[in-house]
Design an enzyme around this catalytic site. Structure first.
Site, short mmCIF file in Angstrom:
data_model
loop_
_atom_site.label_atom_id
_atom_site.label_comp_id
_atom_site.label_asym_id
_atom_site.label_seq_id
_atom_site.Cartn_x
_atom_site.Cartn_y
_atom_site.Cartn_z
N ASP A 159 -22.62 13.05 -43.38
CA ASP A 159 -21.15 11.47 -43.12
C ASP A 159 -21.89 10.72 -41.88
OD1 ASP A 159 -19.94 9.26 -41.74
OD2 ASP A 159 -18.22 10.20 -41.54
N GLN A 179 -21.72 7.81 -37.54
CA GLN A 179 -22.41 7.47 -36.30
C GLN A 179 -24.31 7.60 -35.68
OE1 GLN A 179 -20.14 6.25 -33.44
NE2 GLN A 179 -18.41 6.25 -34.84
N CYS A 227 -9.21 9.00 -35.00
CA CYS A 227 -9.62 9.04 -36.49
C CYS A 227 -10.17 10.49 -36.63
CB CYS A 227 -9.96 8.21 -37.39
SG CYS A 227 -9.41 6.45 -37.48
#
Ligand code: PLP
Length: 421
Positions: A210, A213, A374
């Site tokens: 992922d 960021q 989150c």
């Protein structure tokens, strides 16, 4: 601080005045200069991206892949050019390995439902980490319920890093997939994925990273990383909202069935049976976010013009400066202070709830985020309900950090908190 106002990068002298490229930063908020430090949530857009969106709808709008008319072909060319641009940006082997989605969340769900549902079986293990965003937890929980696979979690150390010894122990021939965050959105830790991916491969696991960021802060080379999937969102990379990327190695994407069905993803359709388009079209059912996809190219071109190595060096310097300035405030504790970090400072302050901090800072025009980001399991790990998070982008400056620090000190005065240092 010597400067983030000017510095040498390689043999290049760089004077960042990048904030002037971002029209929104010129406005006042509550009568004060806008100090935007919520870039982990979404970044602001440079003028070239805004103009790109305007030009798309003023001059180029048509549906793609279906029309024989000039405008449709032009829009199709723009769309395809964005795919080539993303391919080069992350150094994928071929543009067929780039699937456009609505964002990181959709990219992960696509992998979970298409790859996961068809490859996971009872007893297989899905290895996540203790610092995942909910969007890299919940899809896997949904798929685990359907397949009987088990979720395992790499623990986070007290200083906000992944426990690599535990990671090693958790990896086994039962590990079907390792799905992990490159840079934590909640505490900014840059995970050593270059080291962790080969360890996963050694047990035959598939790897999803992922990169939501990461891509705005550092160069990413998916061939070098050798991950199977790498996902990110356009809006955290100075691009439009509603567009994202799923990179997948061609052979693995090619082995995956469609997730969403509809127009544009088929080869033939009859009521008895349909056959599907090759990748990446197989995963792009319906009319995509054409404008967003073209805007993503404009954003990547903008970032490339400056250079991610230059951006990274600048942001690292600014982060170090911000870190030191924040630590000078009594009673302020930075989470994961010792970890290698990118773009993000997450902190708590004695006697003031993060939400109150966020509200007080807002009265000074300082936009930060407060809460669990989150990443509830990570907050639980640290025994806190949430943090205050300042997240940096290339347009932030030393003045922004000073405004943040002044506002935090003001909050302490308002709460009558003197701090414990
Ligand atoms: N993963 C990480 C690490 C994130 O920071 C975010 C958003 O903050 C997401 C996933 C979800 O991204 P999006 O909401 O753009 O789908």
């Amino acid at each position: 601080m010597n400067a983030p106002s000017a510095q040498m990068v390689g043999n290049k002298f760089v004077t960042p005045n990048w904030h002037s490229d971002f029209p929104i930063l010129k406005q006042k908020v509550r009568g004060r200069r806008l100090v935007y430090l919520d870039n982990g949530a979404t970044t602001q857009k440079p003028l070239c991206v805004i103009e790109n969106q305007n030009a798309y709808y003023s001059e180029h709008n048509a549906n793609i892949h279906r029309g024989v008319h000039w405008l449709s072909q032009y829009a199709t060319d723009l769309y395809d050019a964005s795919r080539d641009c993303v391919q080069k940006f992350i150094n994928a082997k071929s543009s067929d390995e780039i699937v456009f989605t609505s964002g990181t969340t959709q990219s992960i769900n696509l992998v979970a439902y298409s790859w996961g549902l068809n490859n996971l079986k009872k007893g297989d293990e899905i290895l996540l980490t203790g610092m995942e965003h909910h969007s890299n937890i919940v899809p896997w929980q949904l798929i685990a319920k359907k397949t009987g696979a088990l979720i395992k979690v790499v623990p986070v150390t007290d200083d906000g890093q992944l426990d690599l010894d535990e990671y090693k122990k958790l990896l086994s021939d039962r590990t079907a997939i390792v799905a992990m965050v490159h840079v934590s959105n909640a505490i900014g830790t840059v995970n050593p994925i270059e080291k962790m991916i080969p360890m996963a491969r050694a047990v035959g696991a598939t790897v999803l990273i992922d990169g939501a960021q990461a891509v705005a802060h550092m160069n990413v080379d998916v061939q070098h990383l050798d991950c199977d999937f790498y996902v990110f969102s356009g809006h955290k990379l100075y691009g439009p909202t509603g567009v994202g990327v799923l990179y997948g190695k061609h052979n693995i994407l090619d082995s995956m069935p469609p997730w969403l069905g509809g127009g544009d993803m088929i080869h033939t359709v009859s009521f008895e049976e349909s056959t599907y388009a090759p990748v990446p079209q197989r995963f792009e059912a319906g009319t995509p976010n054409i404008a967003g996809v073209t805007g993503l190219k404009a954003a990547i071109n903008y970032v490339n013009t400056i250079g991610l190595d230059v951006i990274q060096a600048y942001e690292e310097e600014l982060l170090t400066y911000a870190n030191n300035e924040l630590l000078s405030i009594p009673g302020l504790k930075i989470i994961a202070e010792a970890a290698p970090r990118a773009g993000i400072i997450s902190f708590v302050m004695d006697g003031i709830h993060p939400h109150d901090l966020g509200t007080i800072l807002d009265t000074d025009g300082v936009a930060i985020r407060a809460g669990h980001h989150c990443a509830m399991p990570l907050m639980t790990r640290f025994g806190i309900p949430g943090t205050a998070r300042a997240s940096l982008a290339l347009y932030n400056t030393q003045d922004d950090v000073i405004a943040l620090v002044n506002s935090l000190r003001k909050a302490q005065d308002l709460f009558g908190v003197t701090g414990s240092k």
